[in-house]
Design a protein around this motif. Structure first.
Motif, short mmCIF file in Angstrom:
data_model
loop_
_atom_site.label_atom_id
_atom_site.label_comp_id
_atom_site.label_asym_id
_atom_site.label_seq_id
_atom_site.Cartn_x
_atom_site.Cartn_y
_atom_site.Cartn_z
N LEU A 355 0.88 -1.10 -0.06
CA LEU A 355 -0.09 0.09 0.01
C LEU A 355 0.73 1.28 0.03
CD1 LEU A 355 -2.96 1.19 0.06
CD2 LEU A 355 -2.43 1.11 2.84
N TYR A 356 0.70 2.03 -1.05
CA TYR A 356 1.29 3.43 -1.02
C TYR A 356 0.21 4.49 -0.79
CZ TYR A 356 5.15 1.14 -3.63
OH TYR A 356 5.97 0.55 -4.14
N PHE A 357 0.56 5.44 0.19
CA PHE A 357 -0.29 6.61 0.48
C PHE A 357 0.30 7.76 0.88
CE2 PHE A 357 0.78 4.38 4.17
CZ PHE A 357 0.81 5.46 5.24
N ALA A 358 -0.35 8.85 0.79
CA ALA A 358 0.14 10.25 1.36
C ALA A 358 -0.20 10.63 2.79
CB ALA A 358 0.05 11.33 0.44
N SER A 359 0.83 11.32 3.38
CA SER A 359 0.23 11.59 4.88
C SER A 359 0.99 12.98 5.41
CB SER A 359 0.70 10.38 5.95
OG SER A 359 0.41 10.84 7.10
N LEU A 399 0.28 8.39 -6.78
CA LEU A 399 1.33 7.59 -7.15
C LEU A 399 0.76 6.36 -7.83
CD1 LEU A 399 4.32 7.48 -7.35
CD2 LEU A 399 4.35 6.25 -5.11
N PHE A 400 1.13 5.88 -8.65
CA PHE A 400 0.67 4.54 -9.35
C PHE A 400 1.92 3.59 -9.67
CE2 PHE A 400 0.02 1.32 -12.95
CZ PHE A 400 -1.15 0.91 -12.37
N ILE A 401 1.99 2.45 -9.26
CA ILE A 401 3.29 1.44 -9.46
C ILE A 401 2.88 0.43 -10.20
CG2 ILE A 401 5.27 0.27 -8.42
CD1 ILE A 401 4.95 3.05 -7.54
N THR A 402 3.64 0.21 -11.31
CA THR A 402 3.23 -0.83 -12.63
C THR A 402 3.44 -2.38 -11.81
OG1 THR A 402 5.56 -0.70 -13.19
CG2 THR A 402 3.93 0.38 -14.34
N ALA A 403 3.01 -3.29 -12.19
CA ALA A 403 2.71 -4.47 -11.73
C ALA A 403 4.30 -5.26 -11.29
CB ALA A 403 2.21 -5.71 -12.67
N ASN A 404 5.34 -5.01 -11.97
CA ASN A 404 6.74 -5.55 -11.77
C ASN A 404 7.31 -4.63 -10.88
OD1 ASN A 404 7.14 -3.11 -13.16
ND2 ASN A 404 8.06 -4.20 -15.06
N ASP A 407 8.26 0.95 -12.30
CA ASP A 407 7.96 2.12 -12.82
C ASP A 407 6.68 2.82 -12.11
OD1 ASP A 407 9.87 2.05 -15.05
OD2 ASP A 407 8.62 0.74 -16.23
N ALA A 408 6.76 4.02 -11.97
CA ALA A 408 5.78 4.76 -11.23
C ALA A 408 5.45 5.83 -12.26
CB ALA A 408 6.40 5.28 -9.99
N TYR A 409 4.00 6.23 -11.93
CA TYR A 409 3.34 7.37 -12.51
C TYR A 409 2.89 8.29 -11.47
CZ TYR A 409 3.85 4.99 -17.05
OH TYR A 409 4.44 4.23 -18.11
N TYR A 410 2.82 9.51 -11.61
CA TYR A 410 2.25 10.42 -10.72
C TYR A 410 2.03 11.89 -11.40
CZ TYR A 410 6.58 13.12 -10.47
OH TYR A 410 7.87 13.81 -10.72
N SER A 411 1.23 12.86 -10.73
CA SER A 411 0.85 13.97 -11.43
C SER A 411 1.61 14.92 -10.51
CB SER A 411 -0.58 14.30 -11.45
OG SER A 411 -1.13 13.86 -10.29
N ASN A 412 2.17 16.19 -10.72
CA ASN A 412 3.06 17.19 -10.29
C ASN A 412 2.10 18.42 -10.56
OD1 ASN A 412 4.81 18.50 -8.97
ND2 ASN A 412 6.30 18.61 -10.51
N GLU A 413 1.62 18.72 -9.41
CA GLU A 413 0.64 20.14 -9.40
C GLU A 413 1.48 21.23 -9.19
OE1 GLU A 413 -1.48 16.59 -9.62
OE2 GLU A 413 -0.52 17.33 -7.57
N ASN A 414 1.11 22.22 -9.86
CA ASN A 414 1.62 23.59 -9.58
C ASN A 414 0.33 24.60 -8.88
OD1 ASN A 414 3.22 26.15 -9.39
ND2 ASN A 414 3.11 26.42 -11.52
#
Length: 646
Positions: A355-359, A399-404, A407-414
Motif C-alpha cells: 500500500l502506497y499513500f500520502a500523509s 502515485l501508481f506503481i506498475t505490476a513489476n 515504474d511509477a506514474y504520478y501528477s505534479n501540480e503547480n
C-alpha cells in the motif's frame, strides 16, 4: 426633557463607552479607526474576496503598525494567494510584537513552518519549542509544534541521503489538457485513465479521460472515457481493476448520493461502460468519500473519507465485496496507517500486499509525503517514507506503481494560492530500496466454447495452493470472452476457469521463486471449455505426488475439493479418474504407479462424500501421452491425472 429621561440617556451613553472600551481591549491596538477597518474586512475575508479585505487591513496597519490581529489576517490571505514572502513578513510582525502572548501561538507555528520549508531549521526549532513551552498556548498549536519538531529532526537526518529519482514528463498525447492528475493504468500498461480539465480555471469541470499506448510506445491523445460516466458536473479521482473492466470513481454533484462526494461503480462490457451505480451506504456516508483504489480483481476497495469516528481528519478506509457481490461495511484501516492528521490518495499494488499513500501526520520533509507499507496477514508494517527527493517540502499526493514494481506514474501540480495553474503526468523508475516486496505479472486470454469456438463469459478463480485459500476471482467478458488474472511472486497458484454446463479447466503457476525474470513475462493462454458430455475429459493440473509415490500431497487439496464441488453441483454425472505417466521406467511399473495414483484420488473423493457408484479409477501408465516425452516439459505434461465423463 425630564430628569429621569436625561439620566436614562446618560446611562446608555456610559454603557456604550464601557462596551467600546471592552471591545478595544480585545485587540492589540487602541486605535478605533484600525479596529473599524479590521472589523469591516471580516466579511470580505470570509467570502475570500481578498482584494477588498487587503485594502481594509492595509488601512488598519497604517493606523497602527503594531496591530497584530490585522497582520495575522493578512498573512493568512497571502498564504491562500501563494505569496510566501508577504506571508512571512506579516507573521514576523506578529511574532516580534507578541512573542510571549499565547493568543498568537498560531502565528508562531505558521512562521516556524515557513522557516522549516526554506531550510532555516534552527529558527524553526526555536519557535516551535517556544510554543510548546508557552503557558496557556492552545493545545492544538502545541501539538502542531511537536509534529513540526519531529519533521525537522527527520529532515535533518535524511535529506542528505537522497534516493535515485529522475522523473520525466510522459510524452505523446497525455499531457494535452489544461490539467491532468491522478493517473491509473491497466495491468498490461496499455491504457491510462486519469482525471482532467480542459482548462485550469474552476469553470472547467473535471472529467475522466483515457489514453491508449500505441504501437510505437507513445500515448494517444486523451479521449473522454464514456458519456455514461462523464456529466456536466465533476467526475473526480478514479481507480480501475487490473483487467480494465471495473471502474470506481468520485462524483460530487448531479447523481443521487449520501454525502458531499460519493463513490460510484461502472463495468465495461464489450466496448461499452454501464451506467454508474452508487456503491451504497455500506461504503458511502453522509460525508466526503474520494480517492478510491481497487484491488486487481476488483473485490477490495481502499478509499479516503472524513466521516465521523475516524482517527484523524481524513482517514483511509477499506471495504470488501462478498460472495453475493455486495460491498461490506467499510472499516477504518487503523492506527497502523492512519494518524490524527490526514492520510490521502491510497494506492494498493496489484499484488494486493503493498500500500502506497500520502500523509501529513507521519515524520517527513513537510506537508504531504508519500509512504509505503506491506500487509502481513492481518496487519501492516510500519509505513516507510519514500525518501528525498521523491518527497520534498511540497505536497506529494498521487502515485501508481506498475505490476513489476519498477515504474511509477504520478501528477505534479503547480498551485497558485488555492487553485492549480498547471498539472502534468510524470513517470520515473522506482529505486530498488523502496520497490514492492513481491512483484506481479499476469495471464490473459479468451475463454471459448470448445465446440462452437464462440467466446464465453466464465468465472476465473485463483487459489493460493500453499495457503489453500482463494486470493482472487474475476469474470471473463460475456461478449468477447476476455479475461485477465494477476499472478504475484511468493506462492504456487491454481487457476480455475468454470462455467455452468461445462467441465472446469485448471492451470498451474509456480511463482514461489522470487526475482525470476521469466515469471515476470505476461502469458497469453486461451481457454477452451468442454460442454459436459460423455467421453469429455479435463486434466487436473494441480494434483501433486512425490517422485515414485502415490500418496497425495497436501498442496493438492484445493484441486481435489474443486472436483468434489463439481460432482456435488452435477449430481447426475459419473466419472472415471484416469492416471497417466511419462515413459521413464518400465511400462509395467508405470502402469501400476498410475493406477495407484488414480485410486488415491478416487478414495479422497469417496471420503469427501461422493458415492463410490459414481466413480471409477483407471491407470494407463505411459500408453496415452499427450505430447512428446523427449523433453522434461513434455514428460511433465504426460504425468497427469484427469477425469472423464462416463
Amino acid at each position: 426633557m425630564k430628569n429621569g429621561q436625561i439620566l436614562l440617556v446618560l446611562v446608555f451613553l456610559l454603557m456604550g463607552q464601557v462596551l467600546l472600551a471592552q471591545r478595544t481591549q480585545e485587540y492589540t491596538t487602541n486605535s478605533k479607526k484600525a479596529i473599524k477597518y479590521y472589523v469591516e474586512s471580516t466579511n470580505y475575508f470570509i467570502r475570500r474576496q481578498y482584494g477588498p479585505a487587503l485594502e481594509l487591513l492595509s488601512a488598519a496597519v497604517r493606523k497602527d503598525g503594531g496591530f497584530a490581529e490585522a497582520h495575522l489576517r493578512m498573512s493568512k490571505i497571502f498564504k491562500s494567494m501563494g505569496d510566501e514572502n508577504n506571508m512571512k513578513h506579516h507573521l514576523q510582525k506578529v511574532v516580534k510584537s507578541e512573542y510571549n502572548n499565547p493568543k498568537f501561538s498560531e502565528a508562531h507555528v505558521l512562521l516556524a513552518e515557513i522557516y522549516f520549508e526554506i531550510g532555516e531549521y534552527d529558527e524553526a526549532e526555536e519557535l516551535a519549542q517556544h510554543v510548546i513551552n508557552l503557558k496557556n498556548a492552545h493545545k492544538l498549536m502545541q501539538d502542531d509544534a511537536r509534529y513540526l519538531l519531529t519533521n525537522i529532526k527527520f529532515t535533518q537526518e535524511n535529506i542528505n541521503k537522497p534516493v535515485d529519482f529522475q522523473p520525466k514528463v510522459v510524452t505523446g498525447g497525455v499531457n494535452q489538457l489544461g490539467l491532468q492528475y491522478f493517473p491509473v493504468l491497466t495491468v498490461d500498461q496499455k491504457s491510462m485513465i486519469f482525471t482532467g480539465r480542459r482548462g485550469s480555471r474552476p469553470q472547467y469541470d473535471e472529467d475522466i479521460y483515457i489514453s491508449k499506448k500505441q504501437d510505437d510506445g507513445q500515448w494517444s491523445k486523451p479521449e473522454l472515457l464514456s458519456d455514461n460516466i462523464n456529466t456536466r458536473a465533476n467526475e473526480g479521482t478514479c481507480t480501475i481493476s487490473a483487467d480494465g473492466r471495473t471502474l470506481i470513481y468520485t462524483a460530487c454533484q448531479d447523481r443521487s448520493g449520501f454525502g458531499s462526494c460519493d463513490l460510484y461503480i461502472s463495468y465495461k462490457i464489450g466496448d461499452e461502460w454501464t451506467m454508474p451505480k452508487n456503491l451504497g451506504n455500506q461504503v458511502n456516508a453522509s460525508s466526503w468519500e474520494s480517492q478510491p483504489s481497487l484491488s486487481a480483481d476488483g473485490n477490495t476497495l481502499y478509499f479516503v473519507s472524513d466521516r465521523k469516528g475516524g482517527i484523524g481528519r481524513r482517514d483511509i478506509y477499506v471495504t470488501y465485496r462478498n460472495e453475493e457481490g455486495d460491498w461490506c461495511k467499510a472499516v477504518n484501516l487503523g492506527k497502523e496507517i492512519n494518524t490524527p492528521r490526514d492520510e490521502v490518495s491510497p494506492f494498493i499494488h496489484v499484488n494486493g500486499q503493498t500500500l502506497y499513500f500520502a500523509s501529513d501526520g507521519l515524520p517527513g520533509f513537510g506537508k504531504f509525503d508519500l509512504y509505503v507499507a506491506e500487509k502481513n496477514e492481518n496487519s501492516w508494517s510500519p509505513p516507510k517514507n519514500l525518501g528525498y527527493p521523491i518527497n520534498t517540502k511540497e505536497d506529494q499526493a498521487s502515485l501508481f506503481i506498475t505490476a513489476n514494481g519498477k515504474d511509477a506514474y504520478y501528477s505534479n501540480e503547480n498551485r497558485q494560492g488555492d487553485h492549480y495553474v498547471s498539472s502534468l503526468i510524470y513517470t520515473f523508475v522506482i529505486p530498488e530500496e523502496i520497490r514492492v516486496t513481491n512483484r506481479s505479472s499476469y495471464v490473459e486470454g479468451i475463454v471459448y466454447d470448445a465446440v462452437t469456438k464462440k467466446p464465453l463469459g466464465a468465472t476465473v478463480e485463483l487459489m493460493d495452493l500453499n495457503k489453500q485459500k482463494k486470493v482472487a476471482d474475476v469474470n471473463s467478458d460475456p461478449k468477447n470472452g476476455e479475461y485477465l488474472m494477476v499472478l504475484t511472486e511468493g506462492s504456487e497458484y491454481a487457476l480455475y476457469v468454470d462455467r455452468e454446463g461445462y467441465l472446469f479447466q485448471s492451470l498451474a503457476f509456480n511463482y514461489t521463486v522470487k526475482g525470476n525474470t521469466n515469471l515476470q513475462e505476461p502469458k497469453h493462454i486461451d481457454i477452451y471449455l468442454q460442454p459436459i458430455a460423455k467421453g469429455k475429459e479435463t486434466v487436473l493440473n494441480n494434483i501433486f505426488f512425490d517422485v515414485d509415490k502415490y500418496e497425495i500431497k497436501e498442496i493438492s487439496k484445493p484441486e481435489l475439493n474443486k472436483v468434489v464441488r463439481f460432482l456435488e453441483e452435477n449430481s447426475e454425472i459419473s466419472i472415471a479418474i484416469n492416471g497417466h505417466t511419462d515413459n521413464q521406467g518400465s511400462a509395467d511399473y508405470n502402469l501400476e504407479l498410475s493406477a495407484k495414483r488414480a485410486k488415491a484420488v478416487h478414495d479422497y473423493l469417496v471420503d469427501a462424500g461422493i458415492s463410490e457408484e459414481r466413480l471409477q479409477s483407471r491407470g494407463y501408465g505411459q500408453s496415452k501421452p499427450i505430447t512428446s516425452n523427449d523433453t522434461e516439459e513434455g514428460r511433465q505434461k504426460n504425468r497427469r491425472i484427469a477425469f472423464e465423463i462416463l
